[in-house]
Write an enzyme that holds these catalytic residues in place. Structure first.
Site, PDB file in Angstrom:
ATOM      1  N   ASN A   1       0.850  -1.186   0.000  1.00  0.00           N
ATOM      2  CA  ASN A   1       0.000   0.000   0.000  1.00  0.00           C
ATOM      3  C   ASN A   1       0.890   1.242   0.000  1.00  0.00           C
ATOM      4  O   ASN A   1       2.121   1.146   0.049  1.00  0.00           O
ATOM      5  CB  ASN A   1      -0.963  -0.034   1.189  1.00  0.00           C
ATOM      6  N   HIS A   2       0.276   2.419  -0.032  1.00  0.00           N
ATOM      7  CA  HIS A   2       1.056   3.659  -0.158  1.00  0.00           C
ATOM      8  C   HIS A   2       2.034   3.844   0.997  1.00  0.00           C
ATOM      9  O   HIS A   2       3.141   4.340   0.814  1.00  0.00           O
ATOM     10  CB  HIS A   2       0.112   4.850  -0.270  1.00  0.00           C
ATOM     11  N   GLN A   3       1.627   3.405   2.205  1.00  0.00           N
ATOM     12  CA  GLN A   3       2.500   3.561   3.377  1.00  0.00           C
ATOM     13  C   GLN A   3       3.679   2.595   3.304  1.00  0.00           C
ATOM     14  O   GLN A   3       4.832   2.992   3.483  1.00  0.00           O
ATOM     15  CB  GLN A   3       1.713   3.293   4.668  1.00  0.00           C
TER      16      GLN A   3
END
Ligand code: FMN
Length: 197
Positions: A85-87
């Site tokens: 995911n983006h994190q």
């Protein structure tokens, strides 16, 4: 592939390491991405993860990019959301570069908008992002695009001015000068500069 295209090791024979995340958005130039990833392999010993927008995957299948990169992420499979995911993508990589960066991508990034996984990763990135815009001359000269480039630079990001190069326009049946990605050896040099400040 041709040795000049892949970069000349004799120009800078030392290797460099790191964890590189390449964001790829929907310019036709994304079809050249395997060439840029291959050019990196001449001196970059780290890992290369490619994060593609949906439109990018319409120009070149993720499975083709996966023949060159260590990992390709498209964000279209919910089963991968927990780990990709983006994190996690920004935390697990040292540098995010976007090549090619569309006008649409620049606009979202300049506004802090996150309509897809790549723009969410840009918004979550702890370090400055390096953008390599590619678009037509008309788009590059557009006032809103100029504003977005200025905004991104003011926000601390790096926007690499595209090189003007002849591109064959099928519809026009002629070569047109348009903003293009840098030559692969220059791309490698810029990645090295930003991974080894
Ligand atoms: C054949 C074709 C080529 C395109 N090339 C570019 C380009 O070089 N640069 C650009 O900014 N947009 C280009 N576009 C428009 C983008 O694909 C469109 O703005 C898209 O929404 C971008 O999505 P993304 O930024 O999420 O990848 C092109 C569209 C088509 C159909």
């Amino acid at each position: 592939m041709h040795p000049v295209i892949l970069g000349d090791m004799s120009e800078n024979s030392s290797t460099f390491d790191g964890r590189l995340l390449i964001g790829a958005s929907g310019s036709a130039a994304v079809a050249l991405l395997p060439m840029f990833v291959s050019a990196l392999r001449g001196s970059f010993t780290g890992t290369i993860t490619v994060l593609m927008t949906y439109t990018a995957t319409r120009f070149i299948p993720a499975s083709t990019v996966a023949l060159f990169a260590d990992k390709v992420v498209t964000g279209d499979d919910p089963a991968t959301f927990a780990r990709e995911n983006h994190q996690s993508l920004t935390a697990e990589n040292d540098l995010l570069v976007v090549l090619p960066a569309t006008a649409n991508l620049l606009s979202a990034a300049a506004a802090g908008a996150a309509p897809n996984l790549l723009t969410a990763a840009i918004t979550a990135a702890p370090a400055p992002v390096v953008f390599f815009p590619v678009m037509s001359s008309e788009m590059w000269a557009n006032r809103a695009v100029r504003r977005n480039v200025t905004q991104l630079r003011e926000d601390g990001h790096v926007v690499v001015d595209p090189a003007m190069a002849p591109r064959y326009d099928v519809a026009a049946g002629a070569f047109v000068e348009s903003p293009a990605p840098p030559a692969p050896p220059r791309f490698v040099e810029l990645v090295r500069e930003h991974l080894e400040p």
